[in-house]
Motif scaffolding. Structure first.
Motif, PDB file in Angstrom:
ATOM      1  N   ARG A  99       0.811  -1.222   0.000  1.00 24.01           N
ATOM      2  CA  ARG A  99       0.000   0.000   0.000  1.00 24.01           C
ATOM      3  C   ARG A  99       0.840   1.266   0.000  1.00 24.01           C
ATOM      4  N   GLY A 100       2.166   1.139   0.135  1.00 21.48           N
ATOM      5  CA  GLY A 100       2.992   2.329   0.120  1.00 21.48           C
ATOM      6  C   GLY A 100       4.389   2.093   0.639  1.00 21.48           C
ATOM      7  N   VAL A 101       5.192   3.144   0.584  1.00 20.23           N
ATOM      8  CA  VAL A 101       6.565   3.116   1.076  1.00 20.23           C
ATOM      9  C   VAL A 101       6.733   4.251   2.083  1.00 20.23           C
ATOM     10  N   ARG A 102       7.274   3.911   3.230  1.00 20.73           N
ATOM     11  CA  ARG A 102       7.557   4.932   4.244  1.00 20.73           C
ATOM     12  C   ARG A 102       9.062   5.169   4.294  1.00 20.73           C
ATOM     13  N   MET A 103       9.469   6.413   4.095  1.00 21.25           N
ATOM     14  CA  MET A 103      10.879   6.773   4.014  1.00 21.25           C
ATOM     15  C   MET A 103      11.218   7.707   5.176  1.00 21.25           C
ATOM     16  N   GLY A 104      12.169   7.302   5.995  1.00 21.25           N
ATOM     17  CA  GLY A 104      12.501   8.134   7.139  1.00 21.25           C
ATOM     18  C   GLY A 104      13.683   7.594   7.914  1.00 21.25           C
ATOM     19  N   PRO A 105      13.895   8.091   9.123  1.00 21.09           N
ATOM     20  CA  PRO A 105      15.050   7.683   9.921  1.00 21.09           C
ATOM     21  C   PRO A 105      14.861   6.284  10.487  1.00 21.09           C
ATOM     22  N   MET A 106      15.967   5.691  10.917  1.00 23.29           N
ATOM     23  CA  MET A 106      15.889   4.429  11.631  1.00 23.29           C
ATOM     24  C   MET A 106      15.126   4.653  12.925  1.00 23.29           C
ATOM     25  N   THR A 115      20.185  11.444   9.513  1.00 22.01           N
ATOM     26  CA  THR A 115      19.918  11.761   8.111  1.00 22.01           C
ATOM     27  C   THR A 115      20.805  10.934   7.191  1.00 22.01           C
ATOM     28  N   ARG A 116      21.848  10.333   7.737  1.00 25.97           N
ATOM     29  CA  ARG A 116      22.751   9.524   6.919  1.00 25.97           C
ATOM     30  C   ARG A 116      22.171   8.138   6.658  1.00 25.97           C
ATOM     31  N   TYR A 117      21.401   7.620   7.606  1.00 25.14           N
ATOM     32  CA  TYR A 117      20.878   6.262   7.480  1.00 25.14           C
ATOM     33  C   TYR A 117      19.364   6.319   7.304  1.00 25.14           C
ATOM     34  N   VAL A 118      18.946   6.292   6.032  1.00 30.27           N
ATOM     35  CA  VAL A 118      17.524   6.325   5.696  1.00 30.27           C
ATOM     36  C   VAL A 118      16.983   4.900   5.684  1.00 30.27           C
ATOM     37  N   THR A 119      15.792   4.750   6.220  1.00 29.23           N
ATOM     38  CA  THR A 119      15.128   3.456   6.230  1.00 29.23           C
ATOM     39  C   THR A 119      13.924   3.497   5.304  1.00 29.23           C
ATOM     40  N   LEU A 120      13.774   2.463   4.502  1.00 31.06           N
ATOM     41  CA  LEU A 120      12.596   2.312   3.647  1.00 31.06           C
ATOM     42  C   LEU A 120      11.752   1.177   4.205  1.00 31.06           C
ATOM     43  N   ALA A 121      10.507   1.477   4.515  1.00 33.41           N
ATOM     44  CA  ALA A 121       9.579   0.459   5.011  1.00 33.41           C
ATOM     45  C   ALA A 121       8.528   0.207   3.943  1.00 33.41           C
ATOM     46  N   LEU A 122       8.480  -1.016   3.439  1.00 30.92           N
ATOM     47  CA  LEU A 122       7.473  -1.395   2.449  1.00 30.92           C
ATOM     48  C   LEU A 122       6.237  -1.862   3.205  1.00 30.92           C
ATOM     49  N   LEU A 123       5.154  -1.105   3.109  1.00 26.50           N
ATOM     50  CA  LEU A 123       3.971  -1.336   3.930  1.00 26.50           C
ATOM     51  C   LEU A 123       2.999  -2.285   3.249  1.00 26.50           C
ATOM     52  N   ASP A 126      -3.742  -4.883   4.400  1.00 29.47           N
ATOM     53  CA  ASP A 126      -4.290  -5.671   5.497  1.00 29.47           C
ATOM     54  C   ASP A 126      -4.325  -7.156   5.138  1.00 29.47           C
ATOM     55  N   GLY A 127      -3.839  -7.959   6.075  1.00 28.51           N
ATOM     56  CA  GLY A 127      -3.859  -9.410   5.884  1.00 28.51           C
ATOM     57  C   GLY A 127      -2.703  -9.977   5.093  1.00 28.51           C
ATOM     58  N   VAL A 128      -1.785  -9.129   4.613  1.00 28.89           N
ATOM     59  CA  VAL A 128      -0.645  -9.595   3.813  1.00 28.89           C
ATOM     60  C   VAL A 128       0.572  -9.777   4.720  1.00 28.89           C
ATOM     61  N   GLU A 129       1.201 -10.934   4.621  1.00 24.75           N
ATOM     62  CA  GLU A 129       2.426 -11.228   5.368  1.00 24.75           C
ATOM     63  C   GLU A 129       3.624 -11.025   4.442  1.00 24.75           C
ATOM     64  N   LEU A 130       4.520 -10.140   4.842  1.00 29.44           N
ATOM     65  CA  LEU A 130       5.716  -9.877   4.040  1.00 29.44           C
ATOM     66  C   LEU A 130       6.922 -10.602   4.603  1.00 29.44           C
ATOM     67  N   PRO A 131       7.887 -10.947   3.742  1.00 35.34           N
ATOM     68  CA  PRO A 131       9.124 -11.550   4.243  1.00 35.34           C
ATOM     69  C   PRO A 131       9.952 -10.524   5.006  1.00 35.34           C
ATOM     70  N   GLY A 132      10.942 -10.998   5.726  1.00 32.32           N
ATOM     71  CA  GLY A 132      11.834 -10.101   6.448  1.00 32.32           C
ATOM     72  C   GLY A 132      12.815  -9.427   5.508  1.00 32.32           C
ATOM     73  N   PRO A 133      13.645  -8.543   6.031  1.00 28.89           N
ATOM     74  CA  PRO A 133      14.652  -7.866   5.207  1.00 28.89           C
ATOM     75  C   PRO A 133      15.582  -8.870   4.543  1.00 28.89           C
ATOM     76  N   PRO A 134      16.130  -8.531   3.388  1.00 26.56           N
ATOM     77  CA  PRO A 134      17.041  -9.461   2.706  1.00 26.56           C
ATOM     78  C   PRO A 134      18.309  -9.691   3.512  1.00 26.56           C
ATOM     79  N   HIS A 135      18.793 -10.920   3.470  1.00 27.38           N
ATOM     80  CA  HIS A 135      20.021 -11.318   4.152  1.00 27.38           C
ATOM     81  C   HIS A 135      21.051 -11.691   3.097  1.00 27.38           C
ATOM     82  N   TYR A 136      22.326 -11.425   3.400  1.00 28.81           N
ATOM     83  CA  TYR A 136      23.357 -11.674   2.399  1.00 28.81           C
ATOM     84  C   TYR A 136      23.516 -13.157   2.082  1.00 28.81           C
TER      85      TYR A 136
END
Length: 218
Positions: A99-106, A115-123, A126-136
């Motif tokens: 439903r959107g992307v939230r861009m802001g601080p950790m 301001t150096r470390y921006v976090t992107l949250a993929l929202l 309702d009812g959707v389960e997303l995977p966790g952050p990518p791992h190397y």
């Protein structure tokens, strides 16, 4: 930073982790590591406590260093394309599930916001389960799910400062292919007096703990 489109497929954006941005926090920890032997030799803290501090900090630094070096040059861990978002090791997440992307601080921003470390949250919707952050290692990150949901409202967050694509590149891809709205979370810099108060309280608690431990050992 440069993005990494898939060769022959310009409508795909692949993202990998970079080692150098992950090494900067380790340098800060190394600075704290030096304080332990100095404090122990100067008699500011008990020698045994200095040894414990050195051992703990050294383990943290080694683990972080190994992870950073392994992630450098690894296979792409994230792909954005017209179909959706794919975290390595997880099924495709279609744009319709977001439903959107939230861009802001950790978060919490009062502690780690910068301001150096921006976090992107993929929202998710309702009812959707997303995977966790990518791992190397090529699979979604499993630990920390509850904390991510509480602080960011989603399980899928990205830290572009450690990636081969900038926050702007990823946001443009989400806007272009997914038509997602972008929410900007304002930075709320900590007041100087509040920072000094917090540091004073932290030092006070540390001193109290140190005195207690010394008393118990003696």
């Amino acid at each position: 930073m440069d993005t990494q489109p898939v060769p022959g497929r310009p409508d795909h954006l692949e993202v990998s982790y970079l080692a150098r941005p992950q090494l900067r926090p380790l340098l800060v920890l190394a600075g704290f590591l030096v304080l332990y032997p100095v404090g122990g030799l100067a008699g500011i803290i008990p020698f045994w406590l200095a040894c414990v501090g050195i051992a703990v900090m050294a383990v943290i630094i080694v683990i972080g260093l190994v992870a950073a070096l392994r992630s450098h040059g690894s296979a792409p861990v994230l792909c954005l394309d017209p179909a959706g978002v794919t975290v390595a090791g997880a099924p495709l997440v279609p744009w319709s599930d977001l439903r959107g992307v939230r861009m802001g601080p950790m978060q919490p921003s009062w502690l780690v916001g910068s301001t150096r470390y921006v976090t992107l949250a993929l929202l998710p919707r309702d009812g959707v389960e997303l995977p966790g952050p990518p791992h190397y290692r090529g699979r979604p990150q499993q630990w920390g799910r509850w904390q991510r949901l509480r602080l960011h409202g989603t399980n899928l967050i990205l830290l572009p400062a450690a990636m081969s694509a900038s926050a702007e590149d990823i946001v443009r891809a989400a806007e272009r292919w997914g038509g997602l709205p972008v929410e900007q979370v304002p930075y709320r810099p900590l007041r100087t007096w509040a920072l000094l108060l917090g540091v004073g309280i932290a030092f006070g608690l540390a001193a109290g703990l140190l005195v207690t431990l010394t008393f118990l050992v003696d």
